[in-house]
Design a protein around this motif. Structure first.
Motif, PDB file in Angstrom:
ATOM      1  N   GLY A 224       0.793  -1.220   0.000  1.00 43.28           N
ATOM      2  CA  GLY A 224       0.000   0.000   0.000  1.00 43.28           C
ATOM      3  C   GLY A 224       0.826   1.271   0.000  1.00 43.28           C
ATOM      4  O   GLY A 224       2.052   1.253  -0.033  1.00 43.28           O
ATOM      5  N   ILE A 225       0.083   2.373   0.050  1.00 49.35           N
ATOM      6  CA  ILE A 225       0.670   3.705   0.050  1.00 49.35           C
ATOM      7  C   ILE A 225       0.078   4.472   1.220  1.00 49.35           C
ATOM      8  O   ILE A 225      -1.130   4.423   1.461  1.00 49.35           O
ATOM      9  CB  ILE A 225       0.367   4.431  -1.276  1.00 49.35           C
ATOM     10  N   LEU A 226       0.932   5.161   1.945  1.00 50.15           N
ATOM     11  CA  LEU A 226       0.489   6.017   3.038  1.00 50.15           C
ATOM     12  C   LEU A 226       1.041   7.416   2.817  1.00 50.15           C
ATOM     13  O   LEU A 226       2.158   7.583   2.313  1.00 50.15           O
ATOM     14  CB  LEU A 226       0.994   5.483   4.386  1.00 50.15           C
ATOM     15  N   VAL A 227       0.268   8.415   3.200  1.00 45.21           N
ATOM     16  CA  VAL A 227       0.690   9.804   3.058  1.00 45.21           C
ATOM     17  C   VAL A 227       0.752  10.433   4.438  1.00 45.21           C
ATOM     18  O   VAL A 227      -0.199  10.358   5.219  1.00 45.21           O
ATOM     19  CB  VAL A 227      -0.282  10.595   2.157  1.00 45.21           C
ATOM     20  N   ASP A 228       1.888  11.042   4.745  1.00 44.71           N
ATOM     21  CA  ASP A 228       2.093  11.759   5.997  1.00 44.71           C
ATOM     22  C   ASP A 228       2.090  13.249   5.662  1.00 44.71           C
ATOM     23  O   ASP A 228       3.030  13.761   5.060  1.00 44.71           O
ATOM     24  CB  ASP A 228       3.431  11.341   6.612  1.00 44.71           C
ATOM     25  N   LEU A 229       0.991  13.941   6.004  1.00 48.69           N
ATOM     26  CA  LEU A 229       0.860  15.366   5.681  1.00 48.69           C
ATOM     27  C   LEU A 229       1.565  16.211   6.730  1.00 48.69           C
ATOM     28  O   LEU A 229       1.360  16.028   7.932  1.00 48.69           O
ATOM     29  CB  LEU A 229      -0.622  15.747   5.596  1.00 48.69           C
ATOM     30  N   GLN A 230       2.402  17.126   6.246  1.00 44.60           N
ATOM     31  CA  GLN A 230       3.179  18.014   7.097  1.00 44.60           C
ATOM     32  C   GLN A 230       3.062  19.429   6.532  1.00 44.60           C
ATOM     33  O   GLN A 230       2.645  19.602   5.389  1.00 44.60           O
ATOM     34  CB  GLN A 230       4.644  17.561   7.115  1.00 44.60           C
TER      35      GLN A 230
ATOM     36  N   GLU B 120      -0.225  20.238   9.042  1.00 46.93           N
ATOM     37  CA  GLU B 120       0.028  19.064   9.867  1.00 46.93           C
ATOM     38  C   GLU B 120      -1.217  18.181   9.918  1.00 46.93           C
ATOM     39  O   GLU B 120      -2.273  18.619  10.393  1.00 46.93           O
ATOM     40  CB  GLU B 120       0.418  19.496  11.288  1.00 46.93           C
ATOM     41  N   ASP B 121      -1.119  16.967   9.398  1.00 44.01           N
ATOM     42  CA  ASP B 121      -2.176  15.950   9.439  1.00 44.01           C
ATOM     43  C   ASP B 121      -3.440  16.308   8.660  1.00 44.01           C
ATOM     44  O   ASP B 121      -4.487  15.687   8.858  1.00 44.01           O
ATOM     45  CB  ASP B 121      -2.573  15.622  10.889  1.00 44.01           C
ATOM     46  N   LYS B 122      -3.371  17.319   7.773  1.00 36.78           N
ATOM     47  CA  LYS B 122      -4.549  17.628   6.965  1.00 36.78           C
ATOM     48  C   LYS B 122      -4.143  18.496   5.773  1.00 36.78           C
ATOM     49  O   LYS B 122      -3.055  19.074   5.752  1.00 36.78           O
ATOM     50  CB  LYS B 122      -5.609  18.359   7.788  1.00 36.78           C
ATOM     51  N   MET B 123      -5.039  18.561   4.776  1.00 35.03           N
ATOM     52  CA  MET B 123      -4.858  19.529   3.708  1.00 35.03           C
ATOM     53  C   MET B 123      -6.141  20.335   3.569  1.00 35.03           C
ATOM     54  O   MET B 123      -7.239  19.812   3.783  1.00 35.03           O
ATOM     55  CB  MET B 123      -4.437  18.877   2.406  1.00 35.03           C
TER      56      MET B 123
END
Length: 200
Positions: free
Chosen positions: A99-105, A188-191
């Protein structure tokens, strides 16, 4: 002279062995994986529909429509449901796509491409991306990346380009809808996505 050459070779072999160990260490994604885990009965937001509906509300400068927030958890759960793929047949039995995971910073997103080796060892590569608007178009820039825990400059991430191209092709409807927005902010943790033109 022979002793010096043996010492240099021993140092080079030690460095190579250390690099291989660092590359094969499991990436630090346990918290992201746990948060993204969904049961078959769990509801996962339809992000493509949300993006399309939000883009249609783009009316005027600073008015009409509204910005929406997409959390990191919702994004990763959507990707887990949306993306199913496999590695080439030559790797069957050796590795499996996980899978693919995205870490939003703030101002960037770290995209983790994960696979399982052999009897369950998690491995992967990560790429840090930034999204910038240049005139009427958005540009995605590779900042840096890593293989396992081995951090590298962006030029060294070139071997991942085919995998990233496949992901982009699979998510083309979502990417097209995302770039219909006028503003895309990575936090952080969102867009935060805003279809409106900036107020003057």
């Amino acid at each position: 002279m022979k002793l010096l050459r043996k010492i240099v070779l021993l140092i080079a072999l030690s460095a190579l062995t250390g690099a291989v160990w660092v590359v094969h260490r499991s990436p630090p994604v346990d918290a992201l994986r746990a948060a993204a885990t969904v049961a078959p009965t769990d509801s996962v937001p339809d992000l493509l529909d949300q993006l399309r509906q939000t883009a249609m509300k783009r009316t005027g400068r600073g008015k009409g429509g509204a910005a929406i927030e997409i959390s990191e958890v919702d994004l990763n759960r959507y990707l887990a449901r949306r993306l199913t793929t496999s590695l080439p047949a030559q790797l069957k039995g050796i590795a499996a796509f996980d899978g693919i995971l995205v870490d939003l910073q703030p101002d960037q997103a770290r995209v983790h491409l994960l696979w399982v080796l052999g009897a369950g060892h998690l491995s992967g590569a990560s790429v840090d991306l930034a999204i910038k608007r240049q005139g009427d178009v958005f540009e995605v820039e590779v900042l840096r990346g890593s293989y396992g825990h081995l951090a590298l400059p962006r030029g060294m991430m070139r071997p991942l380009a085919p995998a990233l191209d496949r992901v982009a092709a699979a998510l083309k409807p979502e990417i097209d809808a995302l770039f219909q927005m006028n503003q895309v902010k990575l936090l952080e943790d969102k867009m935060v996505l805003d279809p409106r033109f900036p107020a003057s």
